[in-house]
Design a protein around this motif. Structure first.
Motif, PDB file in Angstrom:
ATOM      1  N   MET A 147       4.621  -8.964   7.621  1.00 45.65           N
ATOM      2  CA  MET A 147       4.300  -7.544   7.568  1.00 45.65           C
ATOM      3  C   MET A 147       4.581  -6.995   6.176  1.00 45.65           C
ATOM      4  O   MET A 147       5.537  -7.412   5.517  1.00 45.65           O
ATOM      5  N   LYS A 148       3.752  -6.057   5.748  1.00 47.00           N
ATOM      6  CA  LYS A 148       4.039  -5.327   4.514  1.00 47.00           C
ATOM      7  C   LYS A 148       5.263  -4.435   4.732  1.00 47.00           C
ATOM      8  O   LYS A 148       5.618  -4.120   5.878  1.00 47.00           O
ATOM      9  N   GLY A 173       0.223  -3.099   8.085  1.00 48.99           N
ATOM     10  CA  GLY A 173      -0.663  -4.165   7.652  1.00 48.99           C
ATOM     11  C   GLY A 173       0.085  -5.409   7.224  1.00 48.99           C
ATOM     12  O   GLY A 173       1.310  -5.499   7.342  1.00 48.99           O
ATOM     13  N   LEU A 174      -0.660  -6.375   6.713  1.00 51.07           N
ATOM     14  CA  LEU A 174      -0.132  -7.711   6.458  1.00 51.07           C
ATOM     15  C   LEU A 174      -0.147  -8.073   4.979  1.00 51.07           C
ATOM     16  O   LEU A 174      -1.039  -7.674   4.232  1.00 51.07           O
ATOM     17  N   GLU A 175       0.847  -8.863   4.589  1.00 49.76           N
ATOM     18  CA  GLU A 175       0.864  -9.459   3.256  1.00 49.76           C
ATOM     19  C   GLU A 175      -0.187 -10.575   3.195  1.00 49.76           C
ATOM     20  O   GLU A 175      -0.711 -11.019   4.219  1.00 49.76           O
ATOM     21  N   ALA A 176      -0.489 -11.048   1.998  1.00 48.31           N
ATOM     22  CA  ALA A 176      -1.382 -12.192   1.840  1.00 48.31           C
ATOM     23  C   ALA A 176      -0.758 -13.425   2.499  1.00 48.31           C
ATOM     24  O   ALA A 176       0.466 -13.557   2.570  1.00 48.31           O
ATOM     25  N   GLU A 177      -1.613 -14.321   2.981  1.00 47.75           N
ATOM     26  CA  GLU A 177      -1.109 -15.514   3.665  1.00 47.75           C
ATOM     27  C   GLU A 177      -0.348 -16.407   2.701  1.00 47.75           C
ATOM     28  O   GLU A 177      -0.779 -16.671   1.582  1.00 47.75           O
ATOM     29  N   ARG A 222       3.068  -6.110  14.138  1.00 47.95           N
ATOM     30  CA  ARG A 222       2.288  -7.353  14.190  1.00 47.95           C
ATOM     31  C   ARG A 222       2.407  -8.185  12.917  1.00 47.95           C
ATOM     32  O   ARG A 222       2.320  -7.668  11.812  1.00 47.95           O
ATOM     33  N   SER A 223       2.610  -9.480  13.110  1.00 47.80           N
ATOM     34  CA  SER A 223       2.498 -10.506  12.065  1.00 47.80           C
ATOM     35  C   SER A 223       1.465 -11.522  12.536  1.00 47.80           C
ATOM     36  O   SER A 223       1.063 -11.512  13.701  1.00 47.80           O
TER      37      SER A 223
END
Length: 296
Positions: free
Chosen positions: A117-118, A106-110, A141-142
C-alpha cells in the motif's frame, strides 16, 4: 465498537457489498453502468454520478441487512448524504447494513512479486472522522502476484501494522492481501499467505478481532483455519475478476466464507433501466450472492 453491528458481522447470514470504487476505478465502474465519459465534464460531476449509482443501489428494496450484512464505502461516499441523511447513518438506520470505509490510497509499484500500500497521510484524522460518522470498520488492499515468501511476508506485516492502528480507534480492520487470480503459482502463494496470516494473528489481542478479505482460494476451504480462528470476526471473499457465476460457485465450496463483491454485485445494472427493472436485476443478484455466501 457498536455491539449490535459486531453481532451482525459475526452471525449475520449474508454478504458485504463493496461500493468503494475510488478515483482511478470510477470511470470504468460508470462505463459498466452505462454512463460514458462524455456524460460528465469534470471530476466533481463524475463523483456525483457514482454517488447517484450507489444511492440507487442502497435505496433498492433488495438492499437490506437481511441479505447484505455490510457495505464498504469510498471516503467521498461517507462524506455525502442519501435523502439528507449521512450515508453511513442511512445504511445502518434505514437499511440495517453495517458501514465500512476503504482507507488505502492505492498501491506502490510491484517489487518482489507484491504491491504494498502507498502511505496514507492523515490516517489518524481519517479514522477519527470515520468513528464520528458511525463507521464500524475499514478496508485496506495490497496485491500479491507471485509466490514469493519475502514479498508476501512484507505485505502481511504492513497490513497488520495498519490493522493495529485501525484497532486503536475502536474500528475493525478488513485486512485484504489480494492474490491475483491469474498467476500460475496462485496455490503456492495461498499456502505462504495462510502461514503468514496465522503468525500475524498471534500478535493481535483476543479482545480486538480483525476481519480478512481474501481471493477465492484454488483449494476449497484452504482458509478454514482463519474462518475458525478466535481472533477473526469474519473471512470474506473478493471476486477478483471471476464472473459472478464463477465466483458464486467457488464461494459455495468454502465453509464459513462470505462474499464481498464489487463488480460482480453491479453486473447487469445500468443507468438506463427504470427503477422496476433495476430492482429486479439487483434482487436476483443479491439473492444469488447471498445463497453462495450461506451455502458453506
Amino acid at each position: 465498537m457498536n455491539a449490535a453491528q459486531a453481532d451482525q458481522m459475526r452471525k449475520g447470514a449474508g454478504f458485504i457489498a463493496a461500493l468503494d470504487q475510488s478515483g482511478g476505478s470510477t470511470p470504468k465502474a460508470l462505463k459498466l453502468y452505462g454512463v460514458m465519459e462524455d456524460a460528465y465534464g469534470s471530476e466533481d460531476e463524475m463523483f456525483d454520478m457514482i454517488h447517484a449509482m450507489r444511492a440507487r443501489i442502497i435505496k433498492s428494496p433488495a438492499f437490506t441487512g437481511e441479505k447484505v450484512v455490510g457495505a464498504i464505502l469510498f471516503e467521498q461516499t461517507m462524506d455525502r448524504e442519501i435523502d439528507g441523511i449521512p450515508t453511513a447513518t442511512y445504511l445502518w438506520e434505514k437499511r440495517g447494513v453495517v458501514p465500512f470505509l476503504k482507507i488505502d490510497k492505492g498501491l506502490e509499484a510491484e517489487e518482489g512479486g507484491v504491491q504494498l500500500m502507498k502511505p496514507i497521510p492523515g490516517l489518524d484524522d481519517l479514522l477519527s472522522k470515520a468513528v464520528k460518522a458511525g463507521i464500524f470498520g475499514t478496508k485496506e488492499r495490497s496485491v500479491i502476484s507471485a509466490a514469493n515468501p519475502e514479498g508476501i511476508a512484507r505485505v502481511v506485516a504492513q497490513q497488520f501494522a495498519l490493522g493495529k492502528q485501525v484497532l486503536s480507534h475502536g474500528l475493525v480492520p478488513i485486512i485484504e492481501p489480494e492474490v491475483t487470480i491469474s498467476i500460475a503459482d496462485k496455490a503456492e502463494a495461498e499456502e505462504i499467505l495462510l502461514a503468514e496470516i496465522l503468525k500475524a494473528l498471534d500478535e493481535i489481542p483476543a479482545e480486538t478481532p480483525v476481519m480478512l478479505k481474501l481471493s477465492l482460494p484454488t483449494k476449497p476451504n484452504h482458509y478454514k483455519p482463519l474462518v475458525d480462528h478466535p481472533k477473526v470476526m469474519k473471512v470474506v471473499a473478493l471476486s477478483g475478476g471471476y464472473s459472478r457465476d464463477e465466483a458464486n460457485a467457488m464461494l459455495a465450496q468454502n465453509t464459513g466464507m462470505i462474499a464481498s463483491f464489487s463488480r460482480a454485485l453491479t453486473e447487469g445494472l445500468t443507468a438506463q433501466q427504470d427503477d422496476g427493472a433495476f430492482d429486479v436485476v439487483l434482487e436476483k443478484t443479491v439473492g444469488e450472492i447471498h445463497a453462495a455466501s450461506v451455502a458453506g
